[in-house]
Design a protein around this motif. Structure first.
Motif, PDB file in Angstrom:
ATOM      1  N   MET A   1      47.121  43.945  36.217  1.00 16.53           N
ATOM      2  CA  MET A   1      45.998  43.039  36.706  1.00 16.53           C
ATOM      3  C   MET A   1      44.589  43.619  36.249  1.00 16.53           C
ATOM      4  SD  MET A   1      44.953  42.591  40.744  1.00 16.53           S
ATOM      5  CE  MET A   1      45.813  41.419  41.251  1.00 16.53           C
ATOM      6  N   ASN A   2      43.841  42.788  35.815  1.00 19.63           N
ATOM      7  CA  ASN A   2      42.543  43.310  35.181  1.00 19.63           C
ATOM      8  C   ASN A   2      41.399  43.038  36.299  1.00 19.63           C
ATOM      9  OD1 ASN A   2      41.415  40.290  35.101  1.00 19.63           O
ATOM     10  ND2 ASN A   2      42.496  40.226  33.151  1.00 19.63           N
ATOM     11  N   ILE A   3      40.159  43.522  35.864  1.00 18.52           N
ATOM     12  CA  ILE A   3      39.152  43.448  37.046  1.00 18.52           C
ATOM     13  C   ILE A   3      38.734  42.130  37.301  1.00 18.52           C
ATOM     14  CG2 ILE A   3      36.786  44.057  37.108  1.00 18.52           C
ATOM     15  CD1 ILE A   3      37.139  46.513  35.329  1.00 18.52           C
ATOM     16  N   GLU A   4      38.757  41.193  36.231  1.00 21.08           N
ATOM     17  CA  GLU A   4      38.616  39.894  36.803  1.00 21.08           C
ATOM     18  C   GLU A   4      39.623  39.130  37.602  1.00 21.08           C
ATOM     19  OE1 GLU A   4      38.203  35.467  34.727  1.00 21.08           O
ATOM     20  OE2 GLU A   4      37.610  37.006  33.455  1.00 21.08           O
ATOM     21  N   ASP A   5      40.846  39.556  37.505  1.00 22.00           N
ATOM     22  CA  ASP A   5      41.986  39.152  38.642  1.00 22.00           C
ATOM     23  C   ASP A   5      41.718  39.639  39.965  1.00 22.00           C
ATOM     24  OD1 ASP A   5      43.090  37.382  36.588  1.00 22.00           O
ATOM     25  OD2 ASP A   5      44.649  38.975  36.138  1.00 22.00           O
ATOM     26  N   SER A   6      41.457  41.034  39.893  1.00 28.75           N
ATOM     27  CA  SER A   6      41.069  41.672  41.321  1.00 28.75           C
ATOM     28  C   SER A   6      39.892  40.987  41.754  1.00 28.75           C
ATOM     29  CB  SER A   6      40.914  43.225  40.782  1.00 28.75           C
ATOM     30  OG  SER A   6      39.806  43.469  40.415  1.00 28.75           O
ATOM     31  N   ASN A   7      38.767  40.857  41.243  1.00 27.57           N
ATOM     32  CA  ASN A   7      37.650  40.152  41.867  1.00 27.57           C
ATOM     33  C   ASN A   7      38.149  38.796  42.443  1.00 27.57           C
ATOM     34  OD1 ASN A   7      36.156  42.377  41.316  1.00 27.57           O
ATOM     35  ND2 ASN A   7      35.288  41.577  39.454  1.00 27.57           N
ATOM     36  N   ASN A   8      38.644  38.031  41.577  1.00 25.37           N
ATOM     37  CA  ASN A   8      39.171  36.730  42.252  1.00 25.37           C
ATOM     38  C   ASN A   8      40.019  36.878  43.601  1.00 25.37           C
ATOM     39  OD1 ASN A   8      37.977  35.271  40.136  1.00 25.37           O
ATOM     40  ND2 ASN A   8      39.651  35.103  38.882  1.00 25.37           N
ATOM     41  N   ALA A   9      40.899  38.022  43.394  1.00 31.16           N
ATOM     42  CA  ALA A   9      41.773  37.849  44.487  1.00 31.16           C
ATOM     43  C   ALA A   9      40.909  38.660  45.852  1.00 31.16           C
ATOM     44  CB  ALA A   9      42.852  39.125  44.473  1.00 31.16           C
ATOM     45  N   ARG A  10      40.031  39.326  45.537  1.00 34.00           N
ATOM     46  CA  ARG A  10      39.118  39.924  46.524  1.00 34.00           C
ATOM     47  C   ARG A  10      38.420  38.689  47.131  1.00 34.00           C
ATOM     48  NH1 ARG A  10      33.610  41.217  46.457  1.00 34.00           N
ATOM     49  NH2 ARG A  10      32.861  42.585  47.896  1.00 34.00           N
ATOM     50  N   GLU A  11      37.642  37.757  46.210  1.00 36.13           N
ATOM     51  CA  GLU A  11      37.042  36.823  46.934  1.00 36.13           C
ATOM     52  C   GLU A  11      37.888  35.891  47.667  1.00 36.13           C
ATOM     53  OE1 GLU A  11      33.628  35.871  46.506  1.00 36.13           O
ATOM     54  OE2 GLU A  11      33.622  38.002  45.815  1.00 36.13           O
ATOM     55  N   GLU A  12      39.150  35.555  47.226  1.00 34.43           N
ATOM     56  CA  GLU A  12      39.873  34.572  48.102  1.00 34.43           C
ATOM     57  C   GLU A  12      40.373  35.347  49.428  1.00 34.43           C
ATOM     58  OE1 GLU A  12      43.371  33.081  46.102  1.00 34.43           O
ATOM     59  OE2 GLU A  12      42.237  32.828  44.235  1.00 34.43           O
ATOM     60  N   VAL A  13      40.501  36.724  49.532  1.00 34.29           N
ATOM     61  CA  VAL A  13      40.671  37.304  50.734  1.00 34.29           C
ATOM     62  C   VAL A  13      39.513  37.073  51.521  1.00 34.29           C
ATOM     63  CG1 VAL A  13      41.272  39.625  51.589  1.00 34.29           C
ATOM     64  CG2 VAL A  13      42.613  38.664  49.744  1.00 34.29           C
TER      65      VAL A  13
END
Length: 69
Positions: A1-13
């Motif tokens: 998981m890269n930084i962009e994926d983690s930011n997208n997941a954070r936004e969805e949560v």
């Protein structure tokens, strides 16, 4: 998981949590009632709530529940 994926997941949560918060608040406040009383009765109610460490809302909910049962 890269930084962009983690930011997208954070936004969805965060979006999901905000949606849940709005839904809970909306359901809670749909039945708002107002009570008017004189100063003496208001003071007695506040003293009772303070003595028993309950909120005004808890007091009224209990009172109304017992009245209608």
């Amino acid at each position: 998981m890269n930084i962009e994926d983690s930011n997208n997941a954070r936004e969805e949560v965060l979006k999901e949590l905000l949606l849940r918060k709005k839904q809970r608040k909306k359901d809670w406040n749909r039945n708002v009632l107002s009570v008017r009383t004189n100063d003496e009765l208001a003071a007695q109610i506040k003293a009772y709530c303070d003595k028993n460490k309950i909120t005004l809302n808890q007091f009224l909910n209990t009172l109304l529940t017992k009245f209608f049962n």
